[in-house]
Enzyme design. Structure first.
Site, PDB file in Angstrom:
ATOM      1  N   ARG A 228       0.842  -1.182   0.000  1.00  0.00           N
ATOM      2  CA  ARG A 228       0.000   0.000   0.000  1.00  0.00           C
ATOM      3  C   ARG A 228       0.890   1.249   0.000  1.00  0.00           C
ATOM      4  O   ARG A 228       2.122   1.140   0.193  1.00  0.00           O
ATOM      5  CB  ARG A 228      -0.936  -0.010   1.211  1.00  0.00           C
ATOM      6  CG  ARG A 228      -1.873  -1.219   1.230  1.00  0.00           C
ATOM      7  CD  ARG A 228      -2.908  -1.096   2.319  1.00  0.00           C
ATOM      8  NE  ARG A 228      -3.846  -0.019   2.027  1.00  0.00           N
ATOM      9  CZ  ARG A 228      -4.942  -0.152   1.288  1.00  0.00           C
ATOM     10  NH1 ARG A 228      -5.229  -1.323   0.742  1.00  0.00           N
ATOM     11  NH2 ARG A 228      -5.743   0.869   1.080  1.00  0.00           N
TER      12      ARG A 228
ATOM     13  N   ASN B 225      17.386  23.114 -25.053  1.00  0.00           N
ATOM     14  CA  ASN B 225      18.123  22.653 -23.878  1.00  0.00           C
ATOM     15  C   ASN B 225      19.555  23.176 -23.944  1.00  0.00           C
ATOM     16  O   ASN B 225      20.214  23.092 -24.986  1.00  0.00           O
ATOM     17  CB  ASN B 225      18.106  21.124 -23.826  1.00  0.00           C
ATOM     18  CG  ASN B 225      18.538  20.587 -22.475  1.00  0.00           C
ATOM     19  OD1 ASN B 225      19.622  20.887 -21.994  1.00  0.00           O
ATOM     20  ND2 ASN B 225      17.683  19.789 -21.865  1.00  0.00           N
TER      21      ASN B 225
ATOM     22  N   HIS C  30       9.015  21.983 -15.227  1.00  0.00           N
ATOM     23  CA  HIS C  30       9.286  22.015 -16.655  1.00  0.00           C
ATOM     24  C   HIS C  30       9.115  20.614 -17.230  1.00  0.00           C
ATOM     25  O   HIS C  30       9.162  19.609 -16.515  1.00  0.00           O
ATOM     26  CB  HIS C  30      10.720  22.513 -16.941  1.00  0.00           C
ATOM     27  CG  HIS C  30      11.789  21.566 -16.476  1.00  0.00           C
ATOM     28  ND1 HIS C  30      12.152  21.428 -15.141  1.00  0.00           N
ATOM     29  CD2 HIS C  30      12.572  20.684 -17.150  1.00  0.00           C
ATOM     30  CE1 HIS C  30      13.097  20.528 -15.034  1.00  0.00           C
ATOM     31  NE2 HIS C  30      13.373  20.034 -16.241  1.00  0.00           N
TER      32      HIS C  30
ATOM     33  N   CYS D  72      -9.263  -1.036 -32.753  1.00  0.00           N
ATOM     34  CA  CYS D  72      -8.073  -0.550 -32.038  1.00  0.00           C
ATOM     35  C   CYS D  72      -8.016  -1.208 -30.668  1.00  0.00           C
ATOM     36  O   CYS D  72      -9.001  -1.175 -29.914  1.00  0.00           O
ATOM     37  CB  CYS D  72      -8.136   0.974 -31.915  1.00  0.00           C
ATOM     38  SG  CYS D  72      -6.989   1.674 -30.696  1.00  0.00           S
TER      39      CYS D  72
ATOM     40  N   PHE E 208      16.762  -9.113 -12.018  1.00  0.00           N
ATOM     41  CA  PHE E 208      15.742  -9.848 -12.768  1.00  0.00           C
ATOM     42  C   PHE E 208      15.173  -8.992 -13.890  1.00  0.00           C
ATOM     43  O   PHE E 208      15.063  -9.438 -15.042  1.00  0.00           O
ATOM     44  CB  PHE E 208      14.625 -10.299 -11.819  1.00  0.00           C
ATOM     45  CG  PHE E 208      13.498 -11.011 -12.529  1.00  0.00           C
ATOM     46  CD1 PHE E 208      13.657 -12.314 -12.977  1.00  0.00           C
ATOM     47  CD2 PHE E 208      12.290 -10.368 -12.756  1.00  0.00           C
ATOM     48  CE1 PHE E 208      12.619 -12.968 -13.644  1.00  0.00           C
ATOM     49  CE2 PHE E 208      11.256 -11.007 -13.418  1.00  0.00           C
ATOM     50  CZ  PHE E 208      11.426 -12.313 -13.857  1.00  0.00           C
TER      51      PHE E 208
END
Length: 350
Positions: A23, A75, A165, A195, A307
């Site tokens: 949880r 950027n 951003h 679809c 894994f």
């Protein structure tokens, strides 16, 4: 009993570890340290970034000055560059090409706030319009084949700046994950004539076990084969392959659903780091109408280990039914935003 669940779109198997049943309070969410100092994305610091390629700003204000409410800039440390040359070269058994592409930053608010759930819905609509506008503009370069819109929130999720951003990264090839999705859409359509994501939405709405919230245009739900705890998708009800086709009524609805979903995740999981990616059809490519665009929100609550890295399978300790129930039952009241957008004029673009 744990279950193997198969993603109907890309045929990826996931272990849903139902006996663990973690949880929200079972996760230790890492807290980011406040960095302080000068923020290059705040108004008045426009000179700290490259010149803007798009701004929604008030009339009479000049580019690269204060007066904007949305600003898009290249950027400063791009992963790819538009001036690079196209074309693959061979090097023995290897293939290589210049780092062609575009890499932009969407400054989502002039207010120095951390996340999109702190802005009002109208400001969030403006963010979505900026995503659409840059998507339409970048595809004008025929060398580019895919436009990835994404958001990293929190240091664990890869965010290097506190100011809210998102980013846009356009590439000269279609990502493998999207190619696999494209193939999944085509295979299902050939077999069933519909679809697969349209059918997924219909089943989720009918069963209501994994739905977080829904509106007339969008459904937010925890996918059946969720890879990550509290992974949440937002999918348009209408079949629409290209995000850039979004209409004004859909933008309003998407802003409402996205803000509510992010607020629920923040309150339930104590403001977790997350990655959000927008999957849409490739551009400048034929035969893409069968795709169905969608937003994927992936909280960073677990760590990929041997894994996952060795097999490509995921282990999710929180069943999506439990995640959706907790998010759905979270108080629907939306608190006042930390940043409410100012009055805007009809013309957005500079």
């Amino acid at each position: 009993m744990p279950e193997w669940r198969k993603d109907p779109l890309v045929k990826r198997w996931v272990v849903i570890a139902t006996e663990r049943g973690k949880r929200p309070t079972d996760y230790r969410v890492p807290r980011d340290e406040k960095k302080g100092g000068r923020c290059p994305l705040c108004p008045g610091h426009e000179g700290d970034t490259p010149p803007e390629v798009l701004a929604f700003r008030h009339g009479g204000t000049a580019p690269d000055t204060p007066g904007w409410w949305i600003r898009v800039v290249p950027n400063k440390f791009p992963a790819v560059r538009p001036e690079a040359q196209a074309g693959v070269r061979r090097h023995g058994v290897y293939e290589v090409m210049d780092g062609l592409g575009a890499h932009e930053v969407v400054v989502e608010s002039p207010g120095h706030i951390a996340n999109l759930d702190a802005v009002d819905e109208r400001q969030l609509e403006e963010v979505i319009w900026a995503w659409q506008h840059r998507s339409l503009e970048l595809r004008r370069d025929p060398r580019l084949k895919y436009i990835q819109i994404f958001k990293n929130f929190g240091q664990t999720a890869g965010a290097s700046l506190e100011h809210t951003h998102s980013q846009i990264l356009a590439t000269p090839m279609v990502p493998v994950d999207v190619e696999e999705e494209m193939e999944g859409f085509k295979n299902y359509a050939r077999s069933v004539g519909r679809c697969i994501l349209c059918d997924v939405v219909a089943q989720e709405v009918s069963e209501r076990q994994r739905v977080v919230l829904e509106t007339g245009a969008f459904v937010s739900f925890a996918p059946y084969a969720s890879r990550f705890p509290f992974e949440t998708w937002i999918v348009p009800r209408e079949h629409q392959h290209d995000f850039a086709m979004i209409r004004e009524d859909q933008v309003r609805d998407l802003a409402r659903v996205l803000r509510s979903t992010l607020l629920r995740l923040r309150r339930v999981l104590n403001n977790p780091p997350f990655n959000m990616v927008l999957h849409t059809a490739p551009v400048n490519e034929p035969d893409t109408a069968g795709y169905h665009w969608h937003l994927e929100i992936m909280p960073r609550l677990t760590i990929m280990a041997g894994f996952e890295l060795g097999t490509g399978f995921y282990i999710n300790p929180t069943p999506p039914e439990l995640a959706a129930q907790v998010l759905r039952e979270e108080e629907a009241y939306l608190p006042p935003p930390a940043y409410a957008g100012a009055e805007r004029e009809a013309v957005r673009y500079v």
